[in-house]
Design a protein around this motif. Structure first.
Motif, PDB file in Angstrom:
ATOM      1  N   GLY A  97     -11.866   1.748  -0.240  1.00 40.91           N
ATOM      2  CA  GLY A  97     -10.837   1.251  -0.996  1.00 40.91           C
ATOM      3  C   GLY A  97     -11.390  -0.069  -1.966  1.00 40.91           C
ATOM      4  N   ASN A 141       0.842  -1.102  -0.164  1.00 43.44           N
ATOM      5  CA  ASN A 141       0.083   0.041  -0.006  1.00 43.44           C
ATOM      6  C   ASN A 141       1.099   1.245   0.037  1.00 43.44           C
ATOM      7  N   ASN A 176     -13.939   0.380  -4.457  1.00 41.66           N
ATOM      8  CA  ASN A 176     -13.487   0.886  -5.764  1.00 41.66           C
ATOM      9  C   ASN A 176     -12.736   0.158  -6.405  1.00 41.66           C
ATOM     10  N   SER A 183      -2.288   5.466  -3.918  1.00 39.82           N
ATOM     11  CA  SER A 183      -3.853   4.903  -4.411  1.00 39.82           C
ATOM     12  C   SER A 183      -3.846   4.472  -5.559  1.00 39.82           C
TER      13      SER A 183
END
Length: 271
Positions: A185, A145, A188, A148
């Motif tokens: 997230g 991570n 998405n 984004s």
């Protein structure tokens, strides 16, 4: 006076709790040492013997899954905790699928990855600085991570290649008794990749290894994990012909996931 194995019940509970405390500490140490040995010895041996990248990756993931099974089997054998899966055969249908679960315990990832035929995971960048886990993360090809947009692209590519991506949409472990908050997230990723979403409910009673609890804060009785693999959600159902906005579809999907995952928290609080 109630007695168990020749001891007064309260004394038996104290001895049992001390035993679980000691074994928990031992297994935490073994977990770190095991990760280091896998990285230094086993994964390097695999690289020497196996030249095909796809076969090497599959063997690496199988090694991690079997290590997790061994770890959990030891915790069960020595009476630290117990667990039960309901519907885990459904994981065999989840190539190219996003798996989402609630997150009551530190062991959740280990438990799920021990049963999933393939488990791609998103890890925090800080874990790459952990000497016990860094080699495992790199060998497994877990997604980091780091940003984004970059992460969304990587997740989409992994799912389209047939991977199974595990995400805890809360972003961190649940706080017992508090309202669940989901980040957007996971939704998405699902909307962007156009993939199905598998919902998993995790129950742990009494709570163990929570966000606020330390490893040495052992419950009075042995915790029981129940992992229920529910049906898939079709992401297309959240995108209609009149409104194809990915942001709105992700918002709708997040609300649905929260409703489904909240059932686990409600069930936990009722027990």
């Amino acid at each position: 006076m109630r007695r168990v194995s020749g001891l007064p019940y309260d004394a038996f509970c104290l001895v049992n709790r001390l035993w679980r405390w000691g074994v928990t500490g031992l297994f935490f140490a073994l977990f770190g040492i095991g990760g280091l040995l896998l990285s230094i010895i086993w994964f390097n041996l695999l690289r020497l013997v196996i030249r095909q990248p796809e076969t090497l990756h599959r063997m690496t993931l199988n090694s991690i899954r079997n290590s997790f099974r061994f770890f959990l089997g030891g915790l069960r054998l020595f009476g630290v905790m117990d667990f039960c899966f309901v519907g885990d055969e459904k994981f065999k249908q989840d190539a190219g699928c996003l798996v989402v679960a609630n997150h009551p315990s530190l062991l959740d990832y280990v438990i799920l990855a021990s049963r999933m035929p393939r488990c791609d995971c998103i890890v925090k960048q800080a874990l790459l600085q952990n000497p016990f886990l860094r080699g495992v993360i790199k060998a497994a090809g877990y997604l980091v991570n780091a940003g984004s947009e970059t992460l969304l692209l990587a997740c989409e590519a992994r799912l389209q290649a047939g991977g199974t991506l595990l995400i805890f949409p809360e972003g961190t472990r649940s706080l017992p008794g508090q309202e669940m908050t989901l980040q957007r997230g996971a939704a998405n990723i699902a909307v962007r990749a156009g993939c199905d979403v598998r919902i998993v409910h995790i129950s742990c009673q009494p709570p163990m290894l929570t966000k606020q609890g330390k490893w040495y804060q052992i419950p009075r009785v042995k915790p029981q994990f129940i992992i229920t693999v529910a049906d898939k959600v079709n992401v297309i159902d959240f995108m209609d012909d009149h409104d194809l906005s990915p942001a709105l579809a992700a918002r709708r999907l997040t609300q649905h996931l929260r409703t489904e995952l909240m059932r686990s928290n409600i069930q936990n609080n009722e027990k």
